[in-house]
Write an enzyme that holds these catalytic residues in place. Sequence first.
Site, PDB file in Angstrom:
ATOM      1  CD  GLU A 145      -1.520  -2.442   1.585  1.00 53.08           C
ATOM      2  OE1 GLU A 145      -2.290  -3.408   1.423  1.00 53.08           O
ATOM      3  OE2 GLU A 145      -0.365  -2.563   2.056  1.00 53.08           O
TER       4      GLU A 145
ATOM      5  N   GLY B   7      12.353  -2.887   0.145  1.00 57.03           N
ATOM      6  CA  GLY B   7      12.201  -1.784  -0.797  1.00 57.03           C
ATOM      7  C   GLY B   7      13.047  -1.879  -2.050  1.00 57.03           C
TER       8      GLY B   7
ATOM      9  CG  ASN C  95       1.831  -5.011  -9.040  1.00 55.65           C
ATOM     10  OD1 ASN C  95       1.331  -5.333 -10.111  1.00 55.65           O
ATOM     11  ND2 ASN C  95       2.179  -3.772  -8.757  1.00 55.65           N
TER      12      ASN C  95
END
Length: 428
Positions: free
Chosen positions: A63, A315, A340
């Site tokens: 998110e 990250g 994703n």
Amino acid sequence: MGIYSALLAAALVVGAPWWLARMATSGRYRAGLAGRLGKVPSGLTGAAAGRKAIWLHAVSVGEVMAATELIRELRRQLPEWVIAISTTTETGQRLARERLGGQSPVFYMPLDFAVLVRRYLRALHPELVILMESELWPNLIDACASQGIPVAVVNGRVSDRSLPRYLRLSRLWRPILGQVSLFLAQSQENGSRFVRIGAAEGSVKVTGNLKYDVRAPETTEMTARLREMLPESAKIVVAGSTLEGEEKMLLEEWPKVLEDEPEAALILAPRRPERFNAVAELVETAGFDLLRASELVPGQRPRRNEGVILLDTIGDLASVYSLGRVAFVGGSLVPMGGHNPLEPARFGVPVVMGRSAENFREIVDAMRSAEAILIVEPSGLRKAISELLKEEDRARQMGEQGRKVFTAEAGATARTVECLLGLLRNRS
């Protein structure tokens, strides 16, 4: 709200021994505990003093990533405003501080008790509260409604697993959802689901998926280090966002992939940081030379060709996908809904996934229509990866089709910002 708060309190009391044990043995949930229990961080009030504010909540890493371009565009449109960001998980907190903390205060979301969320509302005095994807917190929504603060659900979705639960409790959810000013859904299907579970039809708009607009840095420091470490001839497979069970499947198939393509190299990136050590043990138990990305030094090389690189950092994955000849996107060989596939598609990397892809159904369907993705059973994993490593023209064509899907579907950020600014204008 009284019944909900009582149930929430009961769940916390009953679950307290488990939470305490987890904190004692693993260190999880300790971070930000005071903030979760209602102690407003000292810097938060000062950051918002004298400025108009927006409170955006993004539960975890996915998110936060989806919200990154949205926050940057809101800052551009509202340069004098402060955008405060809350997360639930420690990994989400870390990424938000790293990517966005220079200009935004970042803090842990308090537990959803009215007395706690009101403390944060008093500290921030937000003009708008934004909830990312499916974060519907009844007491926060109710407290905002009582103070006339609009709430927007952005990049909204209702998953296949959540839908039946919402429908069973629709009579309870309908008044809560009626207090939300705006639902900006990822797709027409998700928009319809919000209406089915109780949202007012006029409050729902389809603006698209913000994840189509994510622009991760092409080269992070870790990506550059890995590129330097691996030989130019290496045909890199990046297995990203893997969940428990998938690493074992990949490691069992990897020697067979190496038989097919001796220049193959595997970068394995588990989804959850708390599993890094367990996956490292799996790699070594399977007999592979383990290289932990966090411990790499310049010029280091794998001791053996079949060595596995464990991407045990936060990250970096979205950028590391750019190194791949092939990408496997995890959470899809086990029934967890997938992750994703646009992250590797952005770089023109062909994608392999399992059949569990409900969380990204629209994206996967678009990529399947463009012949930009291979959907496989566990038994077909080796064949799919090996063929794409060998058939370079086919892999390149798949990758380019994926890049086209990524580019064609962009624009959700601009549409979302336009709707949010309209909501703010209507309030003033």
